[in-house]
Design an enzyme around this catalytic site. Sequence first.
Site, mmCIF file in Angstrom:
data_model
loop_
_atom_site.group_PDB
_atom_site.id
_atom_site.type_symbol
_atom_site.label_atom_id
_atom_site.label_comp_id
_atom_site.label_asym_id
_atom_site.label_seq_id
_atom_site.Cartn_x
_atom_site.Cartn_y
_atom_site.Cartn_z
ATOM 1 N N GLN A 32 0.845 -1.190 0.000
ATOM 2 C CA GLN A 32 0.000 0.000 0.000
ATOM 3 C C GLN A 32 0.882 1.241 0.000
ATOM 4 O O GLN A 32 1.890 1.277 0.704
ATOM 5 C CB GLN A 32 -0.901 0.005 1.233
ATOM 6 C CG GLN A 32 -1.942 1.105 1.239
ATOM 7 C CD GLN A 32 -2.772 1.086 2.524
ATOM 8 O OE1 GLN A 32 -2.314 1.505 3.567
ATOM 9 N NE2 GLN A 32 -3.977 0.555 2.428
ATOM 10 N N SER A 35 0.607 7.143 2.182
ATOM 11 C CA SER A 35 1.224 8.301 2.837
ATOM 12 C C SER A 35 2.329 8.921 1.993
ATOM 13 O O SER A 35 3.036 8.245 1.245
ATOM 14 C CB SER A 35 1.800 7.887 4.187
ATOM 15 O OG SER A 35 0.781 7.447 5.049
ATOM 16 N N GLU A 54 -10.036 -1.202 5.299
ATOM 17 C CA GLU A 54 -8.914 -1.130 6.232
ATOM 18 C C GLU A 54 -9.391 -0.809 7.643
ATOM 19 O O GLU A 54 -8.922 -1.382 8.619
ATOM 20 C CB GLU A 54 -7.928 -0.062 5.755
ATOM 21 C CG GLU A 54 -6.633 0.009 6.552
ATOM 22 C CD GLU A 54 -5.656 0.987 5.935
ATOM 23 O OE1 GLU A 54 -6.112 1.910 5.227
ATOM 24 O OE2 GLU A 54 -4.445 0.834 6.158
ATOM 25 N N ASN A 60 -6.155 8.035 14.925
ATOM 26 C CA ASN A 60 -7.420 8.009 15.670
ATOM 27 C C ASN A 60 -7.991 9.410 15.886
ATOM 28 O O ASN A 60 -9.198 9.570 16.048
ATOM 29 C CB ASN A 60 -7.207 7.297 17.008
ATOM 30 C CG ASN A 60 -7.131 5.785 16.833
ATOM 31 O OD1 ASN A 60 -7.079 5.292 15.708
ATOM 32 N ND2 ASN A 60 -7.125 5.059 17.938
ATOM 33 N N GLU A 61 -7.118 10.428 15.879
ATOM 34 C CA GLU A 61 -7.632 11.800 15.983
ATOM 35 C C GLU A 61 -8.505 12.128 14.760
ATOM 36 O O GLU A 61 -9.593 12.706 14.893
ATOM 37 C CB GLU A 61 -6.466 12.799 16.080
ATOM 38 C CG GLU A 61 -5.733 12.784 17.406
ATOM 39 C CD GLU A 61 -4.754 11.617 17.527
ATOM 40 O OE1 GLU A 61 -4.557 10.899 16.529
ATOM 41 O OE2 GLU A 61 -4.205 11.428 18.633
#
Length: 386
Positions: free
Chosen positions: A125, A128, A243, A369-370
Amino acid sequence: MNLDFSAQESAFRAECRSWLEANVPKESLPSGDTREGYALHLEWERKLFDAGWSCVSWPKAYGGREASLYEWLIFEEEYYRVRAPSRVTQNGIFLLAPTIFEFGTEAQKQRILKPMARGDLSIAQAWSEPNSGSDLASLRSTAKRVDGGWLLTGQKTWSTRGAFSDMAYGLFRTDPSKSRHHGLTYCLFPLTGEGVTVRGVDRLDGDEGFAELFLEDLFVPDENVIGEVNKGWEVAMATTSSERGLSLRSPGRFMATATRLIDLYRRYRETCDPALRDQVIDAWMGAEAYRWYTFKSVTDMLTGKPIGAESSLNKVFWSEMDVRTHETALSILGQAQCLDEGSADAADEGAWIKGFQFALAGPIYAGTNEIQRNIAAQRVLGLPRG
């Protein structure tokens, strides 16, 4: 509400349990995030495929056995119960494959799915980029139109198993006049040959699981574009939904970890803090809750209700549960927690400290998670932007 398994599902569990118990390697394989371990894991993937257990829920035409999603969850429970090797093909079979089933052409399905499921075509993958991690829409990599395809230019980073894989998938800006979620295209590209440089990134535990990818006018043919040109964001959201939602982290993984945690506590309860007992119970309850929530998600999907933005809640739950579970294990071990897989005295071959290091990444990868909490607040709860 009926929480019982059907006779067919029970028979399926018995069949896969029997095969796994007879075929799972007796000795643990080296980490799949090392070159040696990756090659050995691919051999295991081929054995799974040849026996029809690689991708049980896929159509038979592409190497599956057309099991239901409930049966896939059962297989996952049995897989982790016997401590079978980690799936180094997961970026392909669990993330890219659902996207190809939804957006790919028949030619792409025929060309990619079977080799990917057998480990003959390994996929990484590549989401980023430097200064563009969880905010995927801010990416800078581009794809320039040329005769017969596209020239890719840019840099991707934190590409899981990119150091060992044959190809990767990612988003590229194909319409520079657009911004953010518009004008992007989803491409599958090679990781060898002219125009691409792959540089491995050493991890804290010494494995080379990540890679940086440098692309300079890397040619990819039109047949490697998944979905419509300039509409890649919609395609990418299908991948990220897999995902964060159902496929990347099945409940079987956490149930097996909770079971091993209970066993660890029983072995060390004479020497560890008695208060840890409540944390062990909490870990088991969390894994069970996640299991039944996932069965509910499958039921919703089969009745036509997509997971959608609720996958963000799911991702926050399992990633933070994984960290707490491993923290509890390390507290039980006390000073022995520092012994890693290279020490003869390490509990469970050093699996807990290695698992803890990996769990720490859970709240970061697949979108921090933010960011997931922002998505849940706005798209699930309907709260206004702050």
